[in-house]
Design a protein around this motif. Structure first.
Motif, PDB file in Angstrom:
ATOM      1  N   PRO A   1       0.835  -1.211   0.000  1.00  0.00           N
ATOM      2  CA  PRO A   1       0.000   0.000   0.000  1.00  0.00           C
ATOM      3  C   PRO A   1       0.870   1.262   0.000  1.00  0.00           C
ATOM      4  O   PRO A   1       1.877   1.327   0.694  1.00  0.00           O
ATOM      5  N   GLY A   2       0.457   2.237  -0.784  1.00  0.00           N
ATOM      6  CA  GLY A   2       1.220   3.475  -0.906  1.00  0.00           C
ATOM      7  C   GLY A   2       2.138   3.493  -2.111  1.00  0.00           C
ATOM      8  O   GLY A   2       2.630   4.561  -2.494  1.00  0.00           O
ATOM      9  N   ASP A   3       2.377   2.322  -2.724  1.00  0.00           N
ATOM     10  CA  ASP A   3       3.209   2.288  -3.927  1.00  0.00           C
ATOM     11  C   ASP A   3       2.460   2.913  -5.099  1.00  0.00           C
ATOM     12  O   ASP A   3       1.214   2.921  -5.139  1.00  0.00           O
ATOM     13  N   ILE A   4       3.215   3.427  -6.050  1.00  0.00           N
ATOM     14  CA  ILE A   4       2.641   3.968  -7.277  1.00  0.00           C
ATOM     15  C   ILE A   4       3.100   3.090  -8.432  1.00  0.00           C
ATOM     16  O   ILE A   4       4.304   2.946  -8.670  1.00  0.00           O
ATOM     17  N   LEU A   5       2.145   2.502  -9.151  1.00  0.00           N
ATOM     18  CA  LEU A   5       2.464   1.579 -10.235  1.00  0.00           C
ATOM     19  C   LEU A   5       2.260   2.259 -11.584  1.00  0.00           C
ATOM     20  O   LEU A   5       1.209   2.861 -11.844  1.00  0.00           O
TER      21      LEU A   5
ATOM     22  N   THR B   1      -7.196   0.081 -26.831  1.00  0.00           N
ATOM     23  CA  THR B   1      -6.087   0.104 -25.880  1.00  0.00           C
ATOM     24  C   THR B   1      -5.961   1.457 -25.207  1.00  0.00           C
ATOM     25  O   THR B   1      -5.652   1.560 -24.017  1.00  0.00           O
ATOM     26  N   THR B   2      -6.212   2.519 -25.975  1.00  0.00           N
ATOM     27  CA  THR B   2      -6.091   3.877 -25.443  1.00  0.00           C
ATOM     28  C   THR B   2      -6.980   4.084 -24.217  1.00  0.00           C
ATOM     29  O   THR B   2      -6.620   4.810 -23.293  1.00  0.00           O
ATOM     30  N   TYR B   3      -8.110   3.415 -24.176  1.00  0.00           N
ATOM     31  CA  TYR B   3      -9.037   3.564 -23.056  1.00  0.00           C
ATOM     32  C   TYR B   3      -8.413   3.085 -21.747  1.00  0.00           C
ATOM     33  O   TYR B   3      -8.736   3.585 -20.673  1.00  0.00           O
ATOM     34  N   PHE B   4      -7.499   2.109 -21.847  1.00  0.00           N
ATOM     35  CA  PHE B   4      -6.865   1.555 -20.643  1.00  0.00           C
ATOM     36  C   PHE B   4      -5.542   2.251 -20.310  1.00  0.00           C
ATOM     37  O   PHE B   4      -4.825   1.831 -19.418  1.00  0.00           O
ATOM     38  N   ASN B   5      -5.229   3.295 -21.063  1.00  0.00           N
ATOM     39  CA  ASN B   5      -4.043   4.114 -20.783  1.00  0.00           C
ATOM     40  C   ASN B   5      -4.487   5.555 -20.549  1.00  0.00           C
ATOM     41  O   ASN B   5      -4.307   6.417 -21.410  1.00  0.00           O
ATOM     42  N   PRO B   6      -5.110   5.833 -19.419  1.00  0.00           N
ATOM     43  CA  PRO B   6      -5.644   7.187 -19.191  1.00  0.00           C
ATOM     44  C   PRO B   6      -4.561   8.249 -19.056  1.00  0.00           C
ATOM     45  O   PRO B   6      -4.830   9.428 -19.281  1.00  0.00           O
ATOM     46  N   TYR B   7      -3.338   7.834 -18.683  1.00  0.00           N
ATOM     47  CA  TYR B   7      -2.275   8.817 -18.504  1.00  0.00           C
ATOM     48  C   TYR B   7      -1.530   8.985 -19.818  1.00  0.00           C
ATOM     49  O   TYR B   7      -0.457   8.443 -20.035  1.00  0.00           O
ATOM     50  N   VAL B   8      -2.150   9.698 -20.729  1.00  0.00           N
ATOM     51  CA  VAL B   8      -1.547   9.898 -22.048  1.00  0.00           C
ATOM     52  C   VAL B   8      -1.258  11.368 -22.242  1.00  0.00           C
ATOM     53  O   VAL B   8      -1.863  12.242 -21.618  1.00  0.00           O
ATOM     54  N   ALA B   9      -0.306  11.622 -23.128  1.00  0.00           N
ATOM     55  CA  ALA B   9       0.042  13.013 -23.439  1.00  0.00           C
ATOM     56  C   ALA B   9      -0.918  13.551 -24.489  1.00  0.00           C
ATOM     57  O   ALA B   9      -1.469  12.796 -25.295  1.00  0.00           O
ATOM     58  N   PHE B  10      -1.125  14.825 -24.455  1.00  0.00           N
ATOM     59  CA  PHE B  10      -1.994  15.470 -25.438  1.00  0.00           C
ATOM     60  C   PHE B  10      -1.160  16.420 -26.290  1.00  0.00           C
ATOM     61  O   PHE B  10      -0.390  17.219 -25.774  1.00  0.00           O
TER      62      PHE B  10
ATOM     63  N   THR C   1       5.826  10.496 -13.305  1.00  0.00           N
ATOM     64  CA  THR C   1       5.136  10.739 -12.045  1.00  0.00           C
ATOM     65  C   THR C   1       3.699  10.225 -12.048  1.00  0.00           C
ATOM     66  O   THR C   1       3.032  10.266 -11.029  1.00  0.00           O
ATOM     67  N   THR C   2       3.195   9.781 -13.214  1.00  0.00           N
ATOM     68  CA  THR C   2       1.825   9.294 -13.275  1.00  0.00           C
ATOM     69  C   THR C   2       1.782   7.813 -12.944  1.00  0.00           C
ATOM     70  O   THR C   2       2.758   7.090 -13.091  1.00  0.00           O
ATOM     71  N   GLY C   3       0.621   7.363 -12.514  1.00  0.00           N
ATOM     72  CA  GLY C   3       0.497   5.946 -12.204  1.00  0.00           C
ATOM     73  C   GLY C   3      -0.688   5.697 -11.295  1.00  0.00           C
ATOM     74  O   GLY C   3      -1.456   6.602 -10.944  1.00  0.00           O
TER      75      GLY C   3
ATOM     76  N   GLN D   1       7.070   2.504  -9.221  1.00  0.00           N
ATOM     77  CA  GLN D   1       7.826   3.757  -9.258  1.00  0.00           C
ATOM     78  C   GLN D   1       8.314   4.197  -7.883  1.00  0.00           C
ATOM     79  O   GLN D   1       8.963   5.230  -7.760  1.00  0.00           O
ATOM     80  N   ASN D   2       8.008   3.415  -6.850  1.00  0.00           N
ATOM     81  CA  ASN D   2       8.403   3.783  -5.487  1.00  0.00           C
ATOM     82  C   ASN D   2       9.681   3.109  -5.019  1.00  0.00           C
ATOM     83  O   ASN D   2       9.997   3.161  -3.839  1.00  0.00           O
TER      84      ASN D   2
END
Length: 274
Positions: free
Chosen positions: A63-67, A79-88, A107-109, A158-159
Protein backbone atom coordinates in the motif's frame (compact mmCIF):
# COMPACT_ATOMS: atom_id res chain seq x y z
CA UNK A 1 71.00 48.84 7.46
CA UNK A 2 69.47 47.29 4.37
CA UNK A 3 71.99 44.44 4.50
CA UNK A 4 71.04 43.76 8.14
CA UNK A 5 67.34 43.61 7.24
CA UNK A 6 68.04 41.24 4.37
CA UNK A 7 70.05 38.98 6.66
CA UNK A 8 67.28 38.88 9.26
CA UNK A 9 64.72 38.15 6.53
CA UNK A 10 66.85 35.37 5.07
CA UNK A 11 67.05 33.77 8.51
CA UNK A 12 63.29 33.95 9.08
CA UNK A 13 62.24 32.56 5.69
CA UNK A 14 63.66 29.04 6.30
CA UNK A 15 61.94 29.09 9.70
CA UNK A 16 58.61 29.90 8.06
CA UNK A 17 59.00 27.20 5.43
CA UNK A 18 59.89 24.62 8.09
CA UNK A 19 56.84 25.61 10.13
CA UNK A 20 54.48 25.26 7.18
CA UNK A 21 56.09 21.94 6.18
CA UNK A 22 55.66 20.54 9.69
CA UNK A 23 52.02 21.56 9.84
CA UNK A 24 51.23 19.94 6.50
CA UNK A 25 53.12 16.79 7.51
CA UNK A 26 51.03 16.52 10.68
CA UNK A 27 47.83 16.84 8.64
CA UNK A 28 48.95 14.14 6.21
CA UNK A 29 49.91 11.75 9.01
CA UNK A 30 46.55 12.25 10.71
CA UNK A 31 44.72 11.49 7.45
CA UNK A 32 46.57 8.23 6.71
CA UNK A 33 44.27 5.21 6.32
CA UNK A 34 45.38 1.59 6.28
CA UNK A 35 45.17 0.05 2.80
CA UNK A 36 43.69 -3.09 4.36
CA UNK A 37 40.68 -1.06 5.45
CA UNK A 38 40.29 0.40 1.95
CA UNK A 39 40.09 -2.79 -0.15
CA UNK A 40 36.72 -4.34 -0.91
CA UNK A 41 35.88 -8.06 -0.94
CA UNK A 42 39.05 -9.39 0.69
CA UNK A 43 39.43 -13.17 0.91
CA UNK A 44 39.48 -14.66 4.39
CA UNK A 45 41.76 -17.56 5.39
CA UNK A 46 40.67 -20.85 3.78
CA UNK A 47 37.94 -19.07 1.85
CA UNK A 48 37.19 -20.37 -1.65
CA UNK A 49 37.27 -18.19 -4.76
CA UNK A 50 33.71 -19.22 -5.69
CA UNK A 51 30.76 -18.19 -3.55
CA UNK A 52 27.10 -19.17 -3.65
CA UNK A 53 25.18 -15.92 -4.11
CA UNK A 54 22.10 -14.91 -2.18
CA UNK A 55 18.89 -15.42 -4.25
CA UNK A 56 17.80 -12.46 -6.37
CA UNK A 57 15.32 -10.18 -4.69
CA UNK A 58 11.90 -9.46 -6.22
CA UNK A 59 10.11 -6.59 -4.41
CA UNK A 60 6.47 -7.05 -3.38
CA UNK A 61 3.87 -4.36 -4.01
CA UNK A 62 2.69 -2.61 -0.84
CA UNK A 63 0.00 0.00 0.00
CA UNK A 64 1.22 3.48 -0.91
CA UNK A 65 3.21 2.29 -3.93
CA UNK A 66 2.64 3.97 -7.28
CA UNK A 67 2.46 1.58 -10.23
CA UNK A 68 3.13 2.56 -13.82
CA UNK A 69 0.85 0.35 -15.95
CA UNK A 70 1.10 0.40 -19.74
CA UNK A 71 -1.31 -1.62 -21.87
CA UNK A 72 -1.02 -2.61 -25.53
CA UNK A 73 -3.09 -4.83 -27.80
CA UNK A 74 -3.98 -5.45 -31.45
CA UNK A 75 -6.77 -2.87 -31.18
CA UNK A 76 -4.98 0.45 -30.71
CA UNK A 77 -8.20 2.45 -30.26
CA UNK A 78 -9.50 0.20 -27.48
CA UNK A 79 -6.09 0.10 -25.88
CA UNK A 80 -6.09 3.88 -25.44
CA UNK A 81 -9.04 3.56 -23.06
CA UNK A 82 -6.87 1.55 -20.64
CA UNK A 83 -4.04 4.11 -20.78
CA UNK A 84 -5.64 7.19 -19.19
CA UNK A 85 -2.27 8.82 -18.50
CA UNK A 86 -1.55 9.90 -22.05
CA UNK A 87 0.04 13.01 -23.44
CA UNK A 88 -1.99 15.47 -25.44
CA UNK A 89 -0.61 17.15 -28.51
CA UNK A 90 -2.17 20.15 -30.15
CA UNK A 91 -2.62 19.57 -33.86
CA UNK A 92 -4.51 22.10 -35.98
CA UNK A 93 -5.79 23.74 -32.77
CA UNK A 94 -7.38 20.46 -31.73
CA UNK A 95 -6.36 18.31 -28.76
CA UNK A 96 -5.61 14.77 -29.84
CA UNK A 97 -4.65 11.92 -27.53
CA UNK A 98 -1.32 10.35 -28.35
CA UNK A 99 -1.65 6.62 -27.63
CA UNK A 100 2.01 6.09 -26.85
CA UNK A 101 2.57 4.54 -23.40
CA UNK A 102 6.28 5.30 -23.62
CA UNK A 103 5.43 9.02 -23.50
CA UNK A 104 3.81 8.74 -20.07
CA UNK A 105 5.32 11.07 -17.46
CA UNK A 106 7.26 9.19 -14.81
CA UNK A 107 5.14 10.74 -12.05
CA UNK A 108 1.82 9.29 -13.27
CA UNK A 109 0.50 5.95 -12.20
CA UNK A 110 -1.94 4.00 -10.06
CA UNK A 111 -1.75 4.45 -6.29
CA UNK A 112 -2.11 1.22 -4.32
CA UNK A 113 -4.71 1.96 -1.64
CA UNK A 114 -4.55 0.96 2.02
CA UNK A 115 -6.27 -2.34 1.22
CA UNK A 116 -3.69 -3.20 -1.45
CA UNK A 117 -5.91 -2.54 -4.49
CA UNK A 118 -5.65 -0.46 -7.64
CA UNK A 119 -8.59 0.56 -9.84
CA UNK A 120 -8.45 0.23 -13.62
CA UNK A 121 -10.98 1.55 -16.16
CA UNK A 122 -13.87 -0.90 -16.78
CA UNK A 123 -12.16 -3.65 -14.78
CA UNK A 124 -12.49 -1.93 -11.43
CA UNK A 125 -10.47 -2.94 -8.37
CA UNK A 126 -7.64 -5.44 -8.64
CA UNK A 127 -5.80 -6.75 -5.57
CA UNK A 128 -2.03 -6.39 -6.06
CA UNK A 129 -0.72 -6.34 -2.50
CA UNK A 130 2.23 -8.68 -1.89
CA UNK A 131 2.52 -9.44 -5.61
CA UNK A 132 5.69 -8.91 -7.61
CA UNK A 133 5.47 -6.72 -10.71
CA UNK A 134 5.47 -9.85 -12.88
CA UNK A 135 2.62 -11.42 -10.89
CA UNK A 136 0.62 -8.16 -11.02
CA UNK A 137 1.19 -7.95 -14.77
CA UNK A 138 -0.23 -11.44 -15.33
CA UNK A 139 -3.23 -10.76 -13.09
CA UNK A 140 -4.08 -7.56 -14.97
CA UNK A 141 -3.53 -9.21 -18.35
CA UNK A 142 -6.03 -11.96 -17.52
CA UNK A 143 -8.65 -9.35 -16.63
CA UNK A 144 -8.00 -7.41 -19.87
CA UNK A 145 -8.63 -10.43 -22.08
CA UNK A 146 -12.36 -9.76 -21.71
CA UNK A 147 -11.98 -6.38 -23.43
CA UNK A 148 -8.84 -6.59 -25.58
CA UNK A 149 -7.43 -9.01 -28.12
CA UNK A 150 -4.02 -10.40 -27.12
CA UNK A 151 -3.23 -7.69 -24.55
CA UNK A 152 0.25 -7.11 -23.21
CA UNK A 153 0.90 -5.31 -19.93
CA UNK A 154 3.96 -3.66 -18.46
CA UNK A 155 3.95 -2.96 -14.72
CA UNK A 156 6.65 -1.02 -12.93
CA UNK A 157 6.82 0.09 -9.31
CA UNK A 158 7.83 3.76 -9.26
CA UNK A 159 8.40 3.78 -5.49
CA UNK A 160 11.65 1.80 -5.52
CA UNK A 161 14.02 4.33 -3.99
CA UNK A 162 17.18 3.95 -1.92
CA UNK A 163 18.98 6.63 0.12
CA UNK A 164 22.79 6.66 0.39
CA UNK A 165 24.20 8.98 3.08
CA UNK A 166 27.40 9.64 4.99
CA UNK A 167 30.99 9.39 3.74
CA UNK A 168 30.28 8.95 0.03
CA UNK A 169 31.25 11.25 -2.82
CA UNK A 170 27.65 12.14 -3.71
CA UNK A 171 24.99 11.44 -1.05
CA UNK A 172 21.90 10.64 -3.09
CA UNK A 173 18.31 9.48 -3.21
CA UNK A 174 18.43 6.84 -5.95
CA UNK A 175 15.37 6.00 -8.07
CA UNK A 176 15.71 2.39 -9.29
CA UNK A 177 13.72 1.87 -12.52
CA UNK A 178 14.46 -1.86 -12.89
CA UNK A 179 13.41 -2.62 -9.29
CA UNK A 180 16.70 -4.29 -8.40
CA UNK A 181 19.95 -2.94 -6.99
CA UNK A 182 22.77 -4.33 -4.86
CA UNK A 183 24.62 -2.61 -2.04
CA UNK A 184 27.86 -2.21 -4.08
CA UNK A 185 25.86 -0.78 -7.00
CA UNK A 186 24.16 1.79 -4.75
CA UNK A 187 27.52 2.92 -3.35
CA UNK A 188 28.89 3.12 -6.90
CA UNK A 189 26.00 5.33 -8.03
CA UNK A 190 26.72 7.60 -5.04
CA UNK A 191 30.33 8.03 -6.20
CA UNK A 192 31.82 5.32 -3.92
CA UNK A 193 32.93 5.56 -0.31
CA UNK A 194 35.49 8.32 0.35
CA UNK A 195 38.91 7.48 1.79
CA UNK A 196 37.57 8.56 5.18
CA UNK A 197 34.53 6.24 5.14
CA UNK A 198 34.42 2.96 7.06
CA UNK A 199 34.02 0.17 4.53
CA UNK A 200 33.99 -2.39 7.32
CA UNK A 201 30.93 -0.88 9.03
CA UNK A 202 28.32 0.20 6.46
CA UNK A 203 24.90 0.57 8.08
CA UNK A 204 21.77 -0.60 6.24
CA UNK A 205 18.47 0.58 7.72
CA UNK A 206 15.45 -1.42 6.56
CA UNK A 207 11.78 -1.40 7.49
CA UNK A 208 10.15 -4.83 7.63
CA UNK A 209 6.70 -5.60 9.05
CA UNK A 210 6.47 -2.23 10.80
CA UNK A 211 9.89 -2.54 12.44
CA UNK A 212 13.21 -0.85 11.70
CA UNK A 213 16.24 -3.09 11.26
CA UNK A 214 19.76 -1.70 11.74
CA UNK A 215 22.38 -4.02 10.24
CA UNK A 216 26.12 -3.38 9.90
CA UNK A 217 27.77 -4.76 6.76
CA UNK A 218 31.51 -5.35 6.29
CA UNK A 219 32.26 -4.42 2.67
CA UNK A 220 35.85 -5.63 2.98
CA UNK A 221 34.73 -9.28 3.24
CA UNK A 222 33.54 -11.51 0.42
CA UNK A 223 30.76 -13.05 2.44
CA UNK A 224 28.83 -9.83 1.67
CA UNK A 225 27.59 -11.67 -1.44
CA UNK A 226 25.79 -14.20 0.77
CA UNK A 227 24.17 -11.56 2.96
CA UNK A 228 20.39 -10.98 2.78
CA UNK A 229 21.33 -7.28 2.63
CA UNK A 230 23.35 -7.66 -0.58
CA UNK A 231 20.17 -6.85 -2.54
CA UNK A 232 18.60 -3.64 -1.28
CA UNK A 233 14.87 -3.26 -0.68
CA UNK A 234 12.66 -0.23 -1.45
CA UNK A 235 13.22 2.66 0.98
CA UNK A 236 16.43 1.17 2.39
CA UNK A 237 18.85 3.72 3.85
CA UNK A 238 22.58 3.10 3.44
CA UNK A 239 24.80 5.08 5.81
CA UNK A 240 28.60 5.09 5.58
CA UNK A 241 30.13 5.97 8.92
CA UNK A 242 33.13 8.34 8.99
CA UNK A 243 36.34 6.73 10.21
CA UNK A 244 38.64 7.89 12.98
CA UNK A 245 40.89 9.58 10.42
CA UNK A 246 38.06 11.90 9.35
CA UNK A 247 37.15 12.80 12.94
CA UNK A 248 40.79 13.26 13.95
CA UNK A 249 41.52 15.39 10.89
CA UNK A 250 38.51 17.63 11.54
CA UNK A 251 39.45 18.06 15.21
CA UNK A 252 43.13 18.64 14.51
CA UNK A 253 42.44 21.10 11.71
CA UNK A 254 40.11 23.11 13.94
CA UNK A 255 42.99 23.34 16.44
CA UNK A 256 45.79 23.97 13.95
CA UNK A 257 44.21 26.61 11.74
CA UNK A 258 44.06 29.31 14.45
CA UNK A 259 47.64 28.46 15.50
CA UNK A 260 48.90 28.66 11.91
CA UNK A 261 47.19 31.99 11.32
CA UNK A 262 48.59 33.39 14.56
CA UNK A 263 52.11 32.19 13.70
CA UNK A 264 51.97 33.64 10.20
CA UNK A 265 50.65 36.95 11.55
CA UNK A 266 53.48 37.08 14.10
CA UNK A 267 56.08 36.35 11.42
CA UNK A 268 54.64 38.98 9.10
CA UNK A 269 54.86 41.57 11.89
CA UNK A 270 58.52 40.69 12.54
CA UNK A 271 59.33 40.90 8.83
CA UNK A 272 57.64 44.30 8.63
CA UNK A 273 59.98 45.70 11.29
CA UNK A 274 63.04 44.36 9.49
Amino acid sequence: MEQSSLCQTSRLLPLCSRLVFCLFSICLLIGCVSSKKMAYFQAQPAEEDTLTLTPRYAPKIQPGDILSIQVNSLNAEATTYFNPYVAFASIDNRSQAVASPSSLPSTTGYLVDKDGNIELPLIGKIAVRDLTSVEARERIREQLKVYLKEPTVNVRNQNFKVSVLGEVARPSLLNIPNEQITLPEALGLAGDVTIYGRRDNVLVIREENGKKEFVHIDMTRRDLFRSPYYYLHPNDVVYVEPGKARVATADRMSQLVPSVLSALSFISIILRFY
